[in-house]
Design an enzyme around this catalytic site. Sequence first.
Site, PDB file in Angstrom:
ATOM      1  N   GLY A  43       0.795  -1.223   0.000  1.00 14.26           N
ATOM      2  CA  GLY A  43       0.000   0.000   0.000  1.00 14.26           C
ATOM      3  C   GLY A  43       0.829   1.276   0.000  1.00 14.26           C
ATOM      4  N   ASN A  44       2.153   1.138   0.125  1.00 14.16           N
ATOM      5  CA  ASN A  44       3.019   2.312   0.124  1.00 14.16           C
ATOM      6  C   ASN A  44       3.350   2.666  -1.325  1.00 14.16           C
ATOM      7  OD1 ASN A  44       5.430   4.028   0.322  1.00 14.16           O
ATOM      8  ND2 ASN A  44       5.336   3.523   2.491  1.00 14.16           N
ATOM      9  N   ALA A  45       3.159   3.917  -1.672  1.00 10.63           N
ATOM     10  CA  ALA A  45       3.337   4.374  -3.063  1.00 10.63           C
ATOM     11  C   ALA A  45       4.765   4.807  -3.377  1.00 10.63           C
ATOM     12  CB  ALA A  45       2.372   5.528  -3.349  1.00 10.63           C
ATOM     13  N   PHE A  46       5.714   4.590  -2.465  1.00 13.12           N
ATOM     14  CA  PHE A  46       7.076   5.092  -2.661  1.00 13.12           C
ATOM     15  C   PHE A  46       7.657   4.726  -4.020  1.00 13.12           C
ATOM     16  CE2 PHE A  46      11.664   4.773  -2.536  1.00 13.12           C
ATOM     17  CZ  PHE A  46      12.006   6.034  -2.101  1.00 13.12           C
TER      18      PHE A  46
ATOM     19  N   SER B  38       4.574   8.845   1.525  1.00 15.76           N
ATOM     20  CA  SER B  38       4.189   7.874   0.503  1.00 15.76           C
ATOM     21  C   SER B  38       3.335   6.749   1.082  1.00 15.76           C
ATOM     22  CB  SER B  38       5.441   7.287  -0.162  1.00 15.76           C
ATOM     23  OG  SER B  38       6.224   6.579   0.786  1.00 15.76           O
TER      24      SER B  38
END
Length: 164
Positions: A39-42, A140
């Site tokens: 789920g982290n958009a980094f 992010s």
Amino acid sequence: MPLKFAFPPSVDAQTRLLILGSLPGDASIKQGEYYAHRGNAFWHLVGDMLGEDLRATPYAMRLKRLRVRGVGLWDVIESADRPGSLDAAIRGAELRDLATFTTRLPALAAIAFNGKAAAQHGRGQLTGRPDLTLIDLPSSSGANASLSRDKKAEIWRQLREWIA
């Protein structure tokens, strides 16, 4: 509370831009990789900034692609007590010595803080470095739902100025 530890830096002498997070979350610690939670958009945000799709690239190659472009990764917290992965739950943070560390990066021109906790714990250590541009970014993390991924990407694109 469970004590959690951060990863070593991913930098080299050509690092011009250092992106600092707070402390790896549980998914990252379990996998031994920065920004491993789905789920982290980094990796989407950084890939967009670099004009590359890093999400489908093996982790070691992602780090290499960042270093080739002059981008380093690290965290401002060495260790802390934190149940779960939310920055709001961090207690007893042991901070890294950013002021000393950054002097070892001769090409460093800018530091970007990935989220409020990173900025809160890191900015104060770098006030004596007017040669560095300090940039606060929206986190992010998927837990930061106040902005869409597209809006985050628009803000993160300002980092292009410091990439090779």
